[in-house]
Design a protein around this motif. Structure first.
Motif, PDB file in Angstrom:
ATOM      1  N   THR A  11       0.824  -1.201   0.000  1.00 57.73           N
ATOM      2  CA  THR A  11       0.000   0.000   0.000  1.00 57.73           C
ATOM      3  C   THR A  11       0.867   1.264   0.000  1.00 57.73           C
ATOM      4  N   GLN A  12       2.018   1.173   0.619  1.00 52.39           N
ATOM      5  CA  GLN A  12       2.890   2.350   0.730  1.00 52.39           C
ATOM      6  C   GLN A  12       3.998   2.289  -0.320  1.00 52.39           C
ATOM      7  N   GLY A  13       4.783   3.379  -0.399  1.00 52.49           N
ATOM      8  CA  GLY A  13       5.905   3.433  -1.336  1.00 52.49           C
ATOM      9  C   GLY A  13       5.626   4.349  -2.516  1.00 52.49           C
ATOM     10  N   TYR A  14       4.509   5.069  -2.448  1.00 53.46           N
ATOM     11  CA  TYR A  14       4.148   5.981  -3.533  1.00 53.46           C
ATOM     12  C   TYR A  14       4.100   7.426  -3.035  1.00 53.46           C
ATOM     13  N   GLY A  15       4.633   7.646  -1.823  1.00 56.03           N
ATOM     14  CA  GLY A  15       4.559   8.982  -1.227  1.00 56.03           C
ATOM     15  C   GLY A  15       3.110   9.422  -1.162  1.00 56.03           C
ATOM     16  N   ASN A  16       2.873  10.668  -1.494  1.00 59.43           N
ATOM     17  CA  ASN A  16       1.481  11.133  -1.458  1.00 59.43           C
ATOM     18  C   ASN A  16       0.829  11.072  -2.841  1.00 59.43           C
ATOM     19  N   ASN A  17       1.432  10.276  -3.737  1.00 56.72           N
ATOM     20  CA  ASN A  17       0.938  10.174  -5.117  1.00 56.72           C
ATOM     21  C   ASN A  17      -0.046   9.009  -5.253  1.00 56.72           C
ATOM     22  N   VAL A  18      -1.314   9.268  -4.999  1.00 56.36           N
ATOM     23  CA  VAL A  18      -2.300   8.185  -5.005  1.00 56.36           C
ATOM     24  C   VAL A  18      -2.482   7.623  -6.423  1.00 56.36           C
ATOM     25  N   GLN A  19      -2.297   8.460  -7.454  1.00 61.32           N
ATOM     26  CA  GLN A  19      -2.448   7.961  -8.828  1.00 61.32           C
ATOM     27  C   GLN A  19      -1.400   6.873  -9.112  1.00 61.32           C
ATOM     28  N   ALA A  20      -0.187   7.057  -8.587  1.00 61.96           N
ATOM     29  CA  ALA A  20       0.857   6.044  -8.765  1.00 61.96           C
ATOM     30  C   ALA A  20       0.445   4.735  -8.087  1.00 61.96           C
ATOM     31  N   TYR A  21      -0.204   4.856  -6.910  1.00 59.43           N
ATOM     32  CA  TYR A  21      -0.708   3.662  -6.213  1.00 59.43           C
ATOM     33  C   TYR A  21      -1.766   2.958  -7.065  1.00 59.43           C
ATOM     34  N   VAL A  22      -2.697   3.725  -7.609  1.00 57.92           N
ATOM     35  CA  VAL A  22      -3.776   3.137  -8.416  1.00 57.92           C
ATOM     36  C   VAL A  22      -3.198   2.485  -9.677  1.00 57.92           C
ATOM     37  N   ASP A  23      -2.237   3.155 -10.322  1.00 57.61           N
ATOM     38  CA  ASP A  23      -1.615   2.590 -11.529  1.00 57.61           C
ATOM     39  C   ASP A  23      -0.949   1.249 -11.215  1.00 57.61           C
ATOM     40  N   ALA A  24      -0.199   1.209 -10.112  1.00 55.66           N
ATOM     41  CA  ALA A  24       0.476  -0.043  -9.727  1.00 55.66           C
ATOM     42  C   ALA A  24      -0.553  -1.126  -9.420  1.00 55.66           C
ATOM     43  N   TYR A  62     -18.502   5.819   2.293  1.00 56.88           N
ATOM     44  CA  TYR A  62     -19.314   5.147   1.275  1.00 56.88           C
ATOM     45  C   TYR A  62     -20.019   6.136   0.358  1.00 56.88           C
ATOM     46  N   TYR A  63     -20.564   7.203   0.962  1.00 54.81           N
ATOM     47  CA  TYR A  63     -21.351   8.141   0.163  1.00 54.81           C
ATOM     48  C   TYR A  63     -20.518   8.772  -0.944  1.00 54.81           C
ATOM     49  N   ASN A  64     -19.277   9.116  -0.624  1.00 58.46           N
ATOM     50  CA  ASN A  64     -18.455   9.858  -1.578  1.00 58.46           C
ATOM     51  C   ASN A  64     -17.414   9.003  -2.289  1.00 58.46           C
ATOM     52  N   GLY A  65     -17.267   7.748  -1.859  1.00 60.61           N
ATOM     53  CA  GLY A  65     -16.234   6.905  -2.460  1.00 60.61           C
ATOM     54  C   GLY A  65     -14.833   7.402  -2.151  1.00 60.61           C
ATOM     55  N   THR A  66     -14.715   8.065  -1.007  1.00 60.38           N
ATOM     56  CA  THR A  66     -13.441   8.689  -0.660  1.00 60.38           C
ATOM     57  C   THR A  66     -12.802   8.056   0.579  1.00 60.38           C
ATOM     58  N   ILE A  67     -11.485   8.223   0.678  1.00 63.30           N
ATOM     59  CA  ILE A  67     -10.775   7.943   1.931  1.00 63.30           C
ATOM     60  C   ILE A  67     -10.419   9.298   2.526  1.00 63.30           C
ATOM     61  N   GLU A  68     -10.788   9.496   3.799  1.00 57.72           N
ATOM     62  CA  GLU A  68     -10.659  10.835   4.373  1.00 57.72           C
ATOM     63  C   GLU A  68      -9.755  10.835   5.598  1.00 57.72           C
ATOM     64  N   PHE A  69      -8.657  11.565   5.493  1.00 54.86           N
ATOM     65  CA  PHE A  69      -7.744  11.770   6.621  1.00 54.86           C
ATOM     66  C   PHE A  69      -7.410  10.460   7.332  1.00 54.86           C
ATOM     67  N   ALA A  70      -6.907   9.483   6.574  1.00 61.38           N
ATOM     68  CA  ALA A  70      -6.571   8.180   7.141  1.00 61.38           C
ATOM     69  C   ALA A  70      -5.133   8.235   7.647  1.00 61.38           C
ATOM     70  N   PRO A  71      -4.932   8.246   8.971  1.00 62.68           N
ATOM     71  CA  PRO A  71      -3.590   8.498   9.506  1.00 62.68           C
ATOM     72  C   PRO A  71      -2.537   7.484   9.054  1.00 62.68           C
ATOM     73  N   ASN A  72      -2.963   6.239   8.741  1.00 67.55           N
ATOM     74  CA  ASN A  72      -1.970   5.212   8.406  1.00 67.55           C
ATOM     75  C   ASN A  72      -1.670   5.065   6.921  1.00 67.55           C
ATOM     76  N   LEU A  73      -2.185   5.973   6.088  1.00 68.14           N
ATOM     77  CA  LEU A  73      -1.932   5.876   4.641  1.00 68.14           C
ATOM     78  C   LEU A  73      -1.177   7.129   4.190  1.00 68.14           C
ATOM     79  N   GLU A  74       0.037   6.937   3.651  1.00 71.65           N
ATOM     80  CA  GLU A  74       0.854   8.130   3.339  1.00 71.65           C
ATOM     81  C   GLU A  74       0.180   9.002   2.278  1.00 71.65           C
TER      82      GLU A  74
END
Lengths: 326, 326
Positions: free
Chosen positions: A39-52, A82-94
Motif C-alpha cells: 500500500t505504501q511506497g508511492y509517497g502522497n501520489n495516489v495515482q501512482a498507487y492506483v496505476d500499480a 461510502y457516500y463519496n467513495g473517498t478515503i478521508e484523513f486516514a492516519p496510516n496511509l501516506e
C-alpha cells in the motif's frame, strides 16, 4: 436477462496500512484469483498507487476472461466514506493522510466499471450478509476486534452510514467515565479495553495491580501482546483468564446498550480476539444477559464470523461490489 | 389516480394511560376533528374499550364525510409493537397489562380500514418526519423527555424497529455504572436522570448534598416536581440551574455516544423538559461538542420539536397511518 447479469465476478480490495490484497470473487463467495501490492511506497501520489494496483490486477483479470466478466469493484479501507467513495484523513496511509482521496473514482476511471468503497468493518458486515453467518438477517451488528474495535451495523437490511457516511463507530462509544486514554483524544472508549492492544493494556494493569503468580510475568510488560495473553489463558493462567473475563464482560455490557438502539437479531464478532473462543464469548453472553433490558433478553444470537481467515476482508470488500448493483 | 389517493384523512390515536385522544388529520397535519375517551374503566375487556372508542370516533368520522374519506388509522401507544400491531405487557393499561393485545386488528376489524400501531416515541419520530422539523431528513433521533425517556430512531428514512419491533429504547441505555435504580430493574439508565421524574430525583439529591440556599428548600422534598425546578431556575436559583446543567450534560454525553451509532443529522427533543429552552439545550450542546468523536463534531443539529403541544402526540400517531400506505 441483461448483459450485466451475465457478468459473474466482482473485484474485492482489502486495503490495509501495509498490504493491498485483491481478489476476484464469484457470487457464491469463491475467490477465483488473487494478487497483492504494497500500500505504501508511492509517497502522497495516489495515482501512482492506483496505476500499480491496476497493473497487478490486470494479470488476474485476464486469468478470469477479461474485464468484460467483471461487474464491479468493492473496496474496504480505513476511513472510507461510502457516500463519496473517498478515503478521508486516514492516519496510516501516506497518500491518504492529509485530505480527501476520491479512490473509488480513480479506480472506476481506470477500469471502466462501477467502484464502491466503505470502511473495513462495514465491508465485514456486508460480507457476513452476502456470504457469511448473517445471510437472511435484516438487523445485526458486526464488531471487529482487531488492533482497534470497529463495527458495521445493519438495520432493515441496509448498512447504517448516517448523515455523513461515518456511522457505526462503536469502538468509540465511551464505556468508562474517565477511563483509558484513547488514540481519538478522548477517554474510556470501548476500543481502549476490547481491542488487541486494549487486552495488552489490561495485562499490564492486571500484573501491576496484583501479586498473583502468572506466566505473563516472565515477559517484558511493555512487549506483552494479546497473543501472549491467549497462550497463557490456554494454559489456565489465572491472570490471563481474568483478563478475558474482564474484556468479555465489558463487551457484553456494551452490547446490552447497543441492543437498546437497534435490537439486532445477532451480534457477530470478527477478528483475532475471537480465536479465544469460549474464553471471550462466554463472559460476553453472561454480561449481556445480566445487563440487557428485559424485553430484549434471550433474543440476540452471539456468533463468530464464518469468514475468518486471510480471505475474509477481501470477501467483505467484494460484497460491497455486489451491493452497489442493487 | 386510484380511489385510495382521494381519501384525504387519517385517524390518529394518542393512547395514554389516562386518556385516549383521537384526531382526524389531513396530509398537511391539520387536525380536522378531535374527540377523546378515558383509557381505563373497561377492566381487562379490551373489546369494550375498542367499542367505546369507535362509538366516540363515529361522530367525528361523520363530521368529515364518513369512513370513505379515511385512508388509515395510526396509534401511538405504550409498549406498542409495530410488527404485530400489538400492545405487549403495558404496565399502565388495565386491559394491556397481562399479555399481548392485538389492538390494531381490533380497530381494523371494527372500522374496515388499515390500522398501524407503534410506541409513542416512534410515533413522535414519524410525526416529525411527516409534519415537523425532520421533514426531508433521512437520519435523525427523537428523544422524548417526559415521565420517562423514550426515543424514535430514523435511519435511511426508516424507523428502526429491530428484530422484534422494540428497538429505540435509548432511555434504558445505562449511563452511570451502579447509578440510580430504574423501574426496569436495572441501575443507571438515562431515564433515571433525564426524565421529569429524574429531574425531581436530582433535586432531592442536590438539596441533600449541599447547604446552598434554594427556593426549592421551601417545598416538601418528596413532592418536588420538574415543574418546580423549572420555576426556580427561571428565577435564577443556583441549585435549580445546577440541576439543568447536570441533566443537560448527561443528555449531551449520551448523544455523543448515540452519534457513534447512527451519525444522525439531528437530535430532536420532545416533551415537557424542553420548555426550559436554553437552560437545558445549552448544556446538551456543550457536553455533546466536548464528548463526540472528532469526525462527527459540528455535524448534528440540536432541535426542539415543532409539534409541541397537546396535539403533537395525535399528529405523530396519525403520521403512522400515512406511513403504512407507503
Amino acid at each position: 436477462m441483461t448483459e450485466d447479469l451475465l457478468k459473474p465476478y466482482v473485484i474485492g480490495l482489502d486495503l490495509g496500512g501495509t498490504n493491498s490484497v485483491f481478489g476476484i470473487v464469484d457470487s457464491r463467495g469463491e475467490i477465483k484469483a488473487t494478487t497483492a501490492i504494497k500500500t505504501q511506497g508511492y509517497g502522497n501520489n495516489v495515482q501512482a498507487y492506483v496505476d500499480a494496483a491496476v497493473e497487478a490486477l490486470q494479470i488476474i483479470i485476464d486469468q478470469v476472461g477479461g474485464i468484460s466478466k467483471i461487474k464491479a469493484m468493492g473496496i474496504g479501507a480505513p476511513n472510507g466514506n461510502y457516500y463519496n467513495g473517498t478515503i478521508e484523513f486516514a492516519p496510516n496511509l501516506e497518500w491518504g493522510r492529509d485530505g480527501v482521496v476520491p479512490l473509488a473514482k480513480l479506480f472506476s476511471d481506470k477500469l471502466g466499471i462501477p467502484v464502491a468503497l466503505t470502511n473495513d468493518a462495514n465491508a465485514a458486515a456486508i460480507g457476513e450478509m452476502t456470504y457469511g453467518v448473517a445471510r437472511g438477517m435484516k438487523n445485526f451488528i458486526v464488531i471487529t476486534l482487531g488492533t482497534g474495535v470497529g463495527s458495521g451495523i445493519v438495520v432493515n437490511g441496509q448498512l447504517v452510514y448516517g448523515c455523513d457516511g461515518f456511522a457505526g463507530e462503536l469502538g468509540h462509544v465511551i464505556v468508562k467515565e474517565n477511563g483509558r486514554d484513547c488514540g481519538c483524544g478522548r477517554k474510556g472508549c470501548l476500543e481502549t479495553y476490547c481491542s488487541a492492544t486494549g487486552v495488552a493494556r489490561s495485562a499490564r494493569e492486571f500484573l501491576a495491580n496484583s501479586d498473583e503468580p502468572s506466566l505473563l510475568r516472565e515477559l517484558d510488560p511493555e512487549k506483552i501482546t494479546s497473543y501472549d495473553v491467549s497462550m497463557a489463558a490456554a494454559k489456565g493462567d489465572k491472570i490471563a483468564l481474568d483478563i478475558y473475563e474482564f474484556t468479555g464482560r465489558l463487551l457484553g455490557e456494551s452490547c446490552a446498550n447497543f441492543a437498546a438502539f437497534s435490537s439486532p437479531e445477532a451480534f457477530i464478532f470478527f477478528g483475532g480476539l475471537t480465536k479465544a473462543g469460549a474464553l471471550i464469548m462466554d463472559p460476553i453472553k453472561k454480561a449481556y444477559d445480566e445487563n440487557v433490558l428485559n424485553i430484549f433478553k434471550g433474543k440476540a444470537k452471539f456468533l463468530v464470523s464464518a469468514l475468518e481467515g486471510s480471505s475474509a476482508a477481501v470477501l467483505g470488500a467484494s460484497a460491497v461490489g455486489w451491493d452497489i448493483q442493487k
